[in-house]
Design an enzyme around this catalytic site. Structure first.
Site, PDB file in Angstrom:
ATOM      1  CB  SER A 128      -0.868   0.031   1.260  1.00  0.00           C
ATOM      2  OG  SER A 128      -1.524   1.286   1.384  1.00  0.00           O
ATOM      3  CE1 TYR A 146      -4.114  -2.236   4.788  1.00  0.00           C
ATOM      4  CE2 TYR A 146      -3.414   0.052   4.621  1.00  0.00           C
ATOM      5  CZ  TYR A 146      -3.829  -1.123   4.024  1.00  0.00           C
ATOM      6  OH  TYR A 146      -3.963  -1.180   2.643  1.00  0.00           O
TER       7      TYR A 146
HETATM    8  N1  LIG Z   1      -8.674  -0.610  -1.830  1.00  0.00           N
HETATM    9  C1  LIG Z   1      -7.643   0.207  -1.633  1.00  0.00           C
HETATM   10  O1  LIG Z   1      -7.755   1.432  -1.764  1.00  0.00           O
HETATM   11  C2  LIG Z   1      -6.299  -0.339  -1.252  1.00  0.00           C
HETATM   12  C3  LIG Z   1      -5.225   0.547  -1.155  1.00  0.00           C
HETATM   13  C4  LIG Z   1      -3.975   0.065  -0.808  1.00  0.00           C
HETATM   14  C5  LIG Z   1      -3.795  -1.280  -0.580  1.00  0.00           C
HETATM   15  N2  LIG Z   1      -4.838  -2.125  -0.684  1.00  0.00           N
HETATM   16  C6  LIG Z   1      -4.580  -3.551  -0.420  1.00  0.00           C
HETATM   17  O2  LIG Z   1      -5.108  -4.326  -1.467  1.00  0.00           O
HETATM   18  C7  LIG Z   1      -5.529  -5.588  -0.958  1.00  0.00           C
HETATM   19  C8  LIG Z   1      -6.973  -5.819  -1.346  1.00  0.00           C
HETATM   20  O3  LIG Z   1      -7.759  -4.774  -0.811  1.00  0.00           O
HETATM   21  P1  LIG Z   1      -9.273  -4.563  -1.258  1.00  0.00           P
HETATM   22  O4  LIG Z   1      -9.528  -3.117  -1.237  1.00  0.00           O
HETATM   23  O5  LIG Z   1      -9.554  -5.353  -2.486  1.00  0.00           O
HETATM   24  O6  LIG Z   1     -10.027  -5.192   0.004  1.00  0.00           O
HETATM   25  P2  LIG Z   1     -11.238  -6.216   0.056  1.00  0.00           P
HETATM   26  O7  LIG Z   1     -11.703  -6.203   1.480  1.00  0.00           O
HETATM   27  O8  LIG Z   1     -12.238  -5.948  -0.993  1.00  0.00           O
HETATM   28  O9  LIG Z   1     -10.537  -7.592  -0.263  1.00  0.00           O
HETATM   29  C9  LIG Z   1      -9.840  -8.335   0.678  1.00  0.00           C
HETATM   30  C10 LIG Z   1     -10.155  -9.789   0.422  1.00  0.00           C
HETATM   31  O10 LIG Z   1      -9.398 -10.565   1.362  1.00  0.00           O
HETATM   32  C11 LIG Z   1     -10.268 -11.559   1.896  1.00  0.00           C
HETATM   33  N3  LIG Z   1      -9.774 -11.926   3.232  1.00  0.00           N
HETATM   34  C12 LIG Z   1      -9.704 -11.122   4.309  1.00  0.00           C
HETATM   35  N4  LIG Z   1      -9.210 -11.812   5.350  1.00  0.00           N
HETATM   36  C13 LIG Z   1      -8.958 -13.063   4.906  1.00  0.00           C
HETATM   37  C14 LIG Z   1      -8.450 -14.227   5.522  1.00  0.00           C
HETATM   38  N5  LIG Z   1      -8.104 -14.244   6.824  1.00  0.00           N
HETATM   39  N6  LIG Z   1      -8.325 -15.348   4.782  1.00  0.00           N
HETATM   40  C15 LIG Z   1      -8.666 -15.338   3.472  1.00  0.00           C
HETATM   41  N7  LIG Z   1      -9.178 -14.263   2.830  1.00  0.00           N
HETATM   42  C16 LIG Z   1      -9.313 -13.144   3.550  1.00  0.00           C
HETATM   43  C17 LIG Z   1     -11.634 -10.904   1.937  1.00  0.00           C
HETATM   44  O11 LIG Z   1     -12.679 -11.863   2.026  1.00  0.00           O
HETATM   45  C18 LIG Z   1     -11.634 -10.106   0.654  1.00  0.00           C
HETATM   46  O12 LIG Z   1     -12.130 -10.868  -0.431  1.00  0.00           O
HETATM   47  C19 LIG Z   1      -5.282  -5.557   0.544  1.00  0.00           C
HETATM   48  O13 LIG Z   1      -4.042  -6.161   0.845  1.00  0.00           O
HETATM   49  C20 LIG Z   1      -5.257  -4.073   0.834  1.00  0.00           C
HETATM   50  O14 LIG Z   1      -4.514  -3.754   1.983  1.00  0.00           O
HETATM   51  C21 LIG Z   1      -6.085  -1.691  -1.004  1.00  0.00           C
END
Ligand SMILES: NC(=O)c1ccc[n+]([C@@H]2O[C@H](COP(=O)([O-])OP(=O)(O)OC[C@H]3O[C@@H](n4cnc5c(N)ncnc54)[C@H](O)[C@@H]3O)[C@@H](O)[C@H]2O)c1
Length: 265
Positions: free
Chosen positions: A149, A172
């Protein structure tokens, strides 16, 4: 040696595993890898989301399957990766993306929040990578992509969250910083096995209905981005295929930031 650009990005015959593959960014990356020709296996804790997504991918004739597991559990995580390699005879690509850690305020954070967040983030990423690497060595190498991130590089602006929602947590951000550095460590130690390890650090990609539900928050976020908008999930597709494929074959230990310029101010 000349390589055709279409061949360099082609993932036909490759097997990819993606944790959190049915989430907001995970589903776009799963789709991208499958569209580039890979068979994709989604590992996620949300069984309903896996089923819905796979049904939609089947309509597009994409080769995607899934398994419901909790990446925080050592044995199921390792066993699911072993099963993919056994069932499909190989494993070439791992995307570490799953995350759902605690979001305590700085003044309230407890040891148990820190333990949980670091276990869910860097901990699960490390175990998944270690298990995948065993299978990648058998096929002569592979590509591991850790989703970090921009908040592993810079911290958030408190005024973006003020009065609207909890700020992105210290747990985080510490975990994401660890993931960016773990990427370098893995890259160096596994380079001899032709296993490349890179990180993608997304900036603001507001999930699903957040822009409609929290328009003021979306406005404040967009204001902090030089491009004056937040990312759309499809904007993760190109970079994940690039890092997963031979198009990036001399690249390892790197962190690619997709943030509309946020970290460039
Ligand atoms: N959306 C953003 O703006 C953003 C920005 C920076 C980084 N990220 C990173 O991108 C990645 C995805 O984020 P996102 O926005 O798609 O979030 P999201 O919540 O939509 O997706 C996360 C997924 O991980 C799964 N998950 C969570 N805990 C779990 C576990 N213990 N075992 C198995 N599956 C599990 C959830 O069911 C979900 O499908 C993450 O690592 C997040 O930190 C996202």
């Amino acid at each position: 040696m000349n390589q055709n650009i279409h061949d360099l990005f082609n993932l036909s015959g490759k097997v990819a595993v993606i944790t959190g593959g049915s989430g907001w960014l995970g589903s776009a990356m799963s789709q991208a890898l499958a569209e580039a020709g890979a068979h994709v296996v989604i590992l996620d804790i949300n069984n309903d989301a896996i089923t819905t997504l796979i049904d939609s991918f089947k309509k597009e004739k994409l080769s995607v399957t899934g398994m419901c597991i909790d990446v925080m559990q050592d044995k199921p995580l390792r066993a699911s990766i072993d099963k993919v390699a056994a069932d499909l005879d190989r494993l070439d690509i791992l995307i570490n993306c799953a995350y759902a850690g605690p979001i305590p305020l700085l003044d309230d954070v407890r040891f148990e929040d820190i333990d949980k967040g670091l276990h869910n983030g860097p901990g699960a990423y490390c175990i998944a990578a270690q298990q995948a690497a065993k299978h990648m060595r058998v096929v002569g190498g592979g590509s591991i992509i850790n989703i970090g991130s921009m908040y592993g590089m810079v911290t958030g602006y408190p005024d973006v969250y003020e009065g609207l929602t909890s700020p992105s947590s210290i747990v985080y951000q510490a975990g994401k910083a660890a993931i960016i550095h773990m990427t370098r460590y893995m890259a160096v130690y596994w380079a001899k096995d032709n296993i490349r390890v890179n990180c993608i650090s997304p900036g603001p990609f507001l999930q699903r209905d957040i822009p409609e539900r929290m328009p003021e928050f979306a406005r404040r976020i967009a204001e902090k981005v030089p491009m004056r908008r937040y990312g759309q999930s499809y904007e993760m597709k190109g970079v994940v295929v690039f890092l997963a494929s031979a198009a990036s074959s001399f690249m390892t230990g790197q962190n690619i930031v997709i943030d509309g310029g946020w970290t460039s101010w």
